[in-house]
Every structure is written in C-alpha cells, then in structure tokens.
Scaffold this active site. Structure first.
Site, PDB file in Angstrom:
ATOM      1  N   THR A 131     -22.733 -12.728  -7.364  1.00 26.68           N
ATOM      2  CA  THR A 131     -22.015 -12.732  -8.646  1.00 26.68           C
ATOM      3  C   THR A 131     -22.559 -11.600  -9.505  1.00 26.68           C
ATOM      4  OG1 THR A 131     -21.684 -13.932 -10.730  1.00 26.68           O
ATOM      5  CG2 THR A 131     -23.586 -14.592  -9.441  1.00 26.68           C
ATOM      6  N   ARG A 177     -19.987 -13.646 -18.643  1.00 27.10           N
ATOM      7  CA  ARG A 177     -19.752 -15.037 -19.088  1.00 27.10           C
ATOM      8  C   ARG A 177     -20.835 -15.474 -20.062  1.00 27.10           C
ATOM      9  NH1 ARG A 177     -16.879 -18.699 -14.699  1.00 27.10           N
ATOM     10  NH2 ARG A 177     -18.734 -18.516 -13.440  1.00 27.10           N
ATOM     11  N   ALA A 192     -27.910   2.341 -26.075  1.00 30.25           N
ATOM     12  CA  ALA A 192     -27.022   1.800 -27.114  1.00 30.25           C
ATOM     13  C   ALA A 192     -27.843   1.446 -28.354  1.00 30.25           C
ATOM     14  CB  ALA A 192     -26.294   0.575 -26.580  1.00 30.25           C
TER      15      ALA A 192
HETATM   16  P1  ATP Z   1     -18.779 -16.727 -10.411  1.00 30.85           P
HETATM   17  O1  ATP Z   1     -20.168 -16.773 -10.978  1.00 30.85           O
HETATM   18  O2  ATP Z   1     -18.424 -15.401  -9.907  1.00 30.85           O
HETATM   19  O3  ATP Z   1     -17.730 -17.322 -11.286  1.00 30.85           O
HETATM   20  P2  ATP Z   1     -18.828 -19.239  -9.009  1.00 30.85           P
HETATM   21  O4  ATP Z   1     -19.217 -19.601  -7.625  1.00 30.85           O
HETATM   22  O5  ATP Z   1     -19.659 -19.858 -10.110  1.00 30.85           O
HETATM   23  O6  ATP Z   1     -18.806 -17.652  -9.088  1.00 30.85           O
HETATM   24  P3  ATP Z   1     -16.611 -20.962  -9.654  1.00 30.85           P
HETATM   25  O7  ATP Z   1     -15.169 -20.659  -9.874  1.00 30.85           O
HETATM   26  O8  ATP Z   1     -17.341 -21.701 -10.700  1.00 30.85           O
HETATM   27  O9  ATP Z   1     -17.305 -19.586  -9.264  1.00 30.85           O
HETATM   28  O10 ATP Z   1     -16.714 -21.835  -8.310  1.00 30.85           O
HETATM   29  C1  ATP Z   1     -16.173 -21.358  -7.082  1.00 30.85           C
HETATM   30  C2  ATP Z   1     -15.634 -22.505  -6.290  1.00 30.85           C
HETATM   31  O11 ATP Z   1     -16.706 -23.411  -5.979  1.00 30.85           O
HETATM   32  C3  ATP Z   1     -14.600 -23.371  -6.977  1.00 30.85           C
HETATM   33  O12 ATP Z   1     -13.301 -22.819  -6.946  1.00 30.85           O
HETATM   34  C4  ATP Z   1     -14.683 -24.629  -6.146  1.00 30.85           C
HETATM   35  O13 ATP Z   1     -14.012 -24.446  -4.917  1.00 30.85           O
HETATM   36  C5  ATP Z   1     -16.185 -24.742  -5.871  1.00 30.85           C
HETATM   37  N1  ATP Z   1     -16.814 -25.618  -6.866  1.00 30.85           N
HETATM   38  C6  ATP Z   1     -17.077 -25.341  -8.171  1.00 30.85           C
HETATM   39  N2  ATP Z   1     -17.643 -26.397  -8.790  1.00 30.85           N
HETATM   40  C7  ATP Z   1     -17.734 -27.384  -7.871  1.00 30.85           C
HETATM   41  C8  ATP Z   1     -18.226 -28.727  -7.893  1.00 30.85           C
HETATM   42  N3  ATP Z   1     -18.736 -29.274  -8.992  1.00 30.85           N
HETATM   43  N4  ATP Z   1     -18.165 -29.437  -6.746  1.00 30.85           N
HETATM   44  C9  ATP Z   1     -17.659 -28.889  -5.615  1.00 30.85           C
HETATM   45  N5  ATP Z   1     -17.175 -27.634  -5.529  1.00 30.85           N
HETATM   46  C10 ATP Z   1     -17.212 -26.882  -6.625  1.00 30.85           C
END
Ligand code: ATP
Length: 355
Positions: A131, A177, A192
C-alpha cells in the site's frame, strides 16, 4: 506445503508485481507450485464465467518482465462481501479444492483482515504490506510508499517552478488516507514550507500567517503539502471563520470539511497572497516501482513464502530498520509509527520562516 496461492487486494501499489514475482520464484525454489488469484478475494470466490478470470497457475515465466512494472498484473479489487463468515468459509473450501495449503495476501489493513479470517478457518495465510499509504504501524515501510513519495516529489518540483515564477503559494494535496507519511516525507524532501497531516493538530489562521511571513521574508513561492486526511486534525471552526470573514461567506463547510480549492481560497483570503490548489490524485499510485520498493517487495515476498514453508501462518511480514520481521495479524496496528513530531519540527526548521 506443495501448493500455495497469492493475491493482490485493496488499492494497487507500485511493487506489487515485484512481490508476486518473489513469491512465485521463491515457491518454485522450494518445489511448491503457485496459483495466482485475480482481483483480490473475488478470484478466490471463483464466480467469473471464465476460470482464467479467477485464477491461473503461475510459472517462472508468468512473472518475467514484471519487476519494473507498476500496478498489479493479477489485478485488484475490493470484495466487500468478504467480511461475511459464510463467504470466508466458501473461500477456504475453494482453496482446499484446488489443493492450496497456504495463501500470500498482498495489500493493506483490510486485506490483512480477510487473511486473518482465512487463517482462523484453518488455511495458513501470510500478509505482505502492499500500500502506498505506509499506514501499517508494525512495519517501517510498506511496498509502494517510496515510489509514491518519489512521484509526489517530482510533481512538487514542477509546481514549485511555476509557483516561484508567479510568486504564488501552492496547496498540494497528496494521498495517504489517515496517515500523513506521504505528506510529511514529501514536505521534507521537497523543502516545502508548511505541512498538514491528520496526526498533528493545526490551525488555518496560523498557516495563513506563515504564508504571510514567508512572503515578507522574501520567499517567492510557498509550498504547502496537505495530506488528504488532514482536515480531521484541523482545530479551527471553519463554519464560524467563513461566516465572520466577508470574503469567505460563500463557503459553507459541512462537518468542518471543505474542498482543497476552498481551503486554498481560505488561505488566500486570510494571507492576502494568491494561493492555488493542486490535487495529485491517482498519479501517485502508478509508475514503475523505485529501487527501494523492488528490494522491499522481493525480500518480503520471499520471506512470506519461507514462513509458509515452515507451516507458519497468521502473520504479516515487514521491515524494522534493516531487519525483516513477522508479527501476528492482531499486532499489525500496535506500536508507534507515523506522526513523527520530530520530522514535522524539521519541516519548520528547514523552512526558516520564524527567524
Ligand atoms: P489499501 O490500504 O490500499 O486501501 P486495503 O487492503 O486496506 O488496502 P481495503 O479496501 O480496506 O484495502 O480491503 C481490501 C479487501 O480486503 C476488501 O475489499 C475485502 O475483500 C477485504 N476485507 C477488508 N476488511 C475485511 C474484514 N473486516 N474481513 C474480511 N475481509 C476484509
């Protein structure tokens, strides 16, 4: 283990391809085969009309010519229903059906929650931090952060040139974020004058004062780096301020929120200095990964497979200093990481506005 799976999930990040490559080639080195799932957890649910849209066996050749490419060739997507226990059980059953004994999940915090759920259901999983936000407390750096930082730096250099020529102030919104790391590191590395992040409270009148002072001290451009989540730490009551300032009466904040252009206008009216807004947006998520991100992705992808080889799951891999680490999923957000007040002080010291 004889066969493992790999997927990329959440927002894409430069270096995800390099991580998948490392997973595949390390697994092959250990005589394990690898299945790559498409579009995050959606691929594991296997609902596409065509199987190739859900998963494919990855060979050494599948990952050639990938280490330097941004995005993720496995593609990524949100899979909101993955929070449901029934859906998670279906995923485990599908994975077992393919003979998969372990899964590497590359993504952020949300991706780790999905991985943790699968691990609890008996399928060993290892998380690799992919990420750009650098918002996982347990690791010093996430894959993609360094490239995003370099991209933001390149953009800021260009904006400074035009700001300098026109003697303007610029408010530049960067991603991250709820984490201010991209903003803070960009501010420091681009010289900056001001930086606003979600972790440290700030006041808009103070920002405008600094712009005024900078101009008085002969600065031709004033660069302000604004983290996209930084309104959450703004201490000024914007509604009151806009109501009390005739030039700002047209701005009506909702829940103390305004757009970046409105924020620039507020700073302009309070400082009396022309201020432009630029939102960098998705440009920060693309691009060929930096050398540092390729290194991190290669080391962490390989480490994840080494752990699965030892039947160790429920872990997220990361880096502390120069050491590769692994922590249980439940400890991923434990410990100090972002909001380095010392770095923020350094932005001020380098800007030399108050002396
Ligand atoms: P980034 O930091 O780039 O947003 P991320 O992994 O935090 O990456 P999210 O959209 O929060 O991105 O989560 C990615 C995917 O992980 C979700 O679309 C879902 O499929 C799964 N996911 C998120 N939260 C949960 C949860 N509480 N339980 C199970 N699966 C989850």
């Amino acid at each position: 283990m004889k066969r493992i799976g790999v997927l990329t999930s959440g927002g894409d990040a430069p270096g995800m391809n390099a991580a998948v490559r490392a997973v595949v080639r390390t697994a092959l080195h250990h005589d394990m085969s690898v299945v790559g799932f498409k579009r995050g957890y959606n691929g594991v649910l296997m609902r596409s009309p065509s199987q190739i849209d859900d998963f494919e066996i990855l060979t050494a050749r599948s990952v050639s010519d990938k280490i330097h490419r941004g995005g993720t060739f496995l593609r990524t997507a949100r899979c909101l229903e993955f929070v449901q226990p029934e859906i998670q059980k279906l995923a485990v059953s599908n994975l077992h059906g393919l003979g998969i004994e372990g899964l590497v999940c590359i993504g952020g915090d949300g991706t780790y929650r999905g991985a943790e759920a699968l691990n609890r259901l008996g399928l060993p999983t290892v998380g690799v931090p992919g990420t750009i936000d650098n918002d996982l407390a347990y690791t010093d750096f996430t894959i993609g952060f360094d490239t995003a930082l370099n991209t933001a730096c390149e953009c800021l250099n260009k904006i400074r040139e035009t700001s300098d020529s026109h003697e303007r102030a610029s408010l530049i919104t960067v991603m991250g974020r709820n984490c201010g790391d991209i903003a803070l590191h960009t501010a420091l590395t681009c010289g900056a004058e001001i930086c606003m992040i979600p972790e440290i409270p700030w006041d808009i009148e103070e920002v405008a004062d600094r712009v005024k002072w900078g101009v008085v001290r002969g600065k031709r451009s004033m660069i302000m780096v604004f983290a996209e989540g930084a309104l959450s730490s703004l201490t000024t009551d914007l509604a009151k301020l806009c109501q009390q300032t005739p030039a700002l009466n047209e701005i009506i904040p909702h829940n103390n929120r305004v757009t970046s252009s409105q924020l620039a206008l507020i700073i302009e009216k309070l400082s009396g200095h022309e201020t432009r807004s630029t939102v960098l947006g998705y440009i920060q998520r693309g691009g060929s990964p930096s050398g540092r991100d390729r290194m991190l992705a290669t080391q962490l992808g390989a480490h994840a497979v080494d752990l699965l080889k030892e039947d160790r799951g429920g872990l997220a891999v990361g880096i502390r200093g120069t050491k590769l680490i692994e922590v249980p999923f439940e400890d991923v957000q434990k410990g100090e990481h972002a909001a380095d007040a010392g770095l923020m002080d350094l932005v001020d010291i380098m800007a030399v506005i108050s002396h």
